[in-house]
Design an enzyme around this catalytic site. Structure first.
Site, PDB file in Angstrom:
ATOM      1  N   LYS A 118    -112.569 -24.893 -30.510  1.00 14.18           N
ATOM      2  CA  LYS A 118    -112.097 -24.956 -29.123  1.00 14.18           C
ATOM      3  C   LYS A 118    -113.251 -25.277 -28.172  1.00 14.18           C
ATOM      4  O   LYS A 118    -114.282 -24.594 -28.173  1.00 14.18           O
ATOM      5  CB  LYS A 118    -111.451 -23.614 -28.777  1.00 14.18           C
ATOM      6  CG  LYS A 118    -110.811 -23.511 -27.409  1.00 14.18           C
ATOM      7  CD  LYS A 118    -110.124 -22.157 -27.308  1.00 14.18           C
ATOM      8  CE  LYS A 118    -109.401 -21.950 -25.995  1.00 14.18           C
ATOM      9  NZ  LYS A 118    -108.653 -20.668 -25.990  1.00 14.18           N
ATOM     10  N   CYS A 126    -105.103 -23.986 -27.157  1.00 18.10           N
ATOM     11  CA  CYS A 126    -104.727 -23.206 -25.986  1.00 18.10           C
ATOM     12  C   CYS A 126    -105.275 -23.775 -24.683  1.00 18.10           C
ATOM     13  O   CYS A 126    -104.837 -24.804 -24.209  1.00 18.10           O
ATOM     14  CB  CYS A 126    -105.125 -21.743 -26.197  1.00 18.10           C
ATOM     15  SG  CYS A 126    -104.305 -20.604 -25.044  1.00 18.10           S
ATOM     16  N   GLU A 132    -102.716 -19.387 -32.181  1.00 14.91           N
ATOM     17  CA  GLU A 132    -104.132 -19.120 -31.975  1.00 14.91           C
ATOM     18  C   GLU A 132    -104.529 -17.779 -32.607  1.00 14.91           C
ATOM     19  O   GLU A 132    -103.810 -16.795 -32.480  1.00 14.91           O
ATOM     20  CB  GLU A 132    -104.420 -19.104 -30.469  1.00 14.91           C
ATOM     21  CG  GLU A 132    -105.887 -19.021 -30.113  1.00 14.91           C
ATOM     22  CD  GLU A 132    -106.131 -19.082 -28.610  1.00 14.91           C
ATOM     23  OE1 GLU A 132    -107.254 -19.393 -28.213  1.00 14.91           O
ATOM     24  OE2 GLU A 132    -105.180 -18.821 -27.841  1.00 14.91           O
TER      25      GLU A 132
END
Length: 280
Positions: free
Chosen positions: A118, A155, A44
């Site tokens: 994300k 994540c 990330e």
């Protein structure tokens, strides 16, 4: 397209500056290509520290456009050089005030196939991401790459099963999950959630975590990156919990069809019964 895909991932310590961090990943990519890897993914916001441990406006400086920013352009050149597909997680600025936690997917010929933003943005001690990022707004794309159909989930997304399923419904064979997760917060979930998602959705997952303690906080990123197959089994050893590492593994995509015939989870889904899952 080969049934067996040699895939790679990198977990790395922060070097202290963007130039040396990118250079480090370029060398890892070249090493992976020398071992025959055809796809590689990074952690990330790989070209920066995990600045979300604090809420400070100075950290907007890490943001850049996608796909026309300097890091993605450099990864395009690297893809052409190595002949690998590259998953490139960066801090994206779309326009003034519009910032996203993003991963671009670059095909083996250097073409940017698109990106993923994300969806699920945490706001917790040491993970102050809502200060920086808007929630993703471009869905769950699956990219038709030189090695097969590749998706991305980033994540904190991994705690939400809906996106994993949508990637499977969109045809993913391999999903990269670049992360920055800290020892003690959710480490007991790390080897549980992605294998469970691989089983539930019957595809491969590359789970990547940062490693080490960085300059903006006390988060101890514990590495232990891995590949997991559609049966929920690790492909080879899991990476170190304290040192940076390049993993290169052979993924048999033929196993996906075998498992889907045997377990038939997609056949037995009941979307007609799931309306309550998406009611406000």
């Amino acid at each position: 397209m080969a049934d067996v895909v040699r895939a790679a991932l990198v977990q790395a310590t922060w070097t202290g500056d963007t130039e040396s961090m990118i250079a480090k990943h370029e060398e890892y990519a070249r090493a992976a290509a020398a071992q025959g890897a055809k796809i590689i993914g990074f952690q990330e916001v790989f070209n920066a520290p995990y600045f979300c441990q604090v809420q400070e406006p100075e950290h907007y400086r890490w943001a850049e456009p996608v796909p026309d920013g300097p890091t993605v352009r450099r990864m395009q050149a690297l893809a052409r050089e190595t002949g690998m597909v590259i998953v490139v997680p960066v801090f994206e600025v779309e326009q003034s005030g519009f910032y996203y936690n993003t991963a671009a997917v670059v095909d083996a010929d250097g073409t940017v196939l698109g990106s993923y933003r994300k969806h699920h943005i945490p706001q917790l001690k040491g993970f102050w991401e809502k200060y920086y990022f808007k929630p993703g707004n471009i869905g769950w794309p699956v990219f038709d790459t030189a090695v097969g159909k590749v998706g991305v989930y980033i994540c904190y997304d991994r705690h939400f099963p809906e996106g994993w399923r949508q990637l499977g419904l969109n045809g993913a064979q391999l999903v990269y999950n670049p992360s920055a997760t800290s020892r003690g917060l959710s480490s007991h979930l790390w080897k549980l959630e992605q294998p469970a998602a691989a089983v539930a959705n019957e595809y491969y997952i590359a789970a990547i975590n940062r490693v080490g303690v960085e300059e903006y906080g006390d988060n101890d990123f514990y590495g232990t990156s891995y590949f997991v197959d559609p049966r929920g089994q690790f492909v080879g050893d899991v990476a170190s919990d304290s040192k940076e590492e390049l993993l290169v593994r052979d993924l048999d995509f033929g196993l996906i069809d075998e498992v889907r015939r045997q377990w038939a989870f997609y056949r037995d889904r009941r979307p007609d019964a799931y309306d309550g899952l998406v009611r406000p």
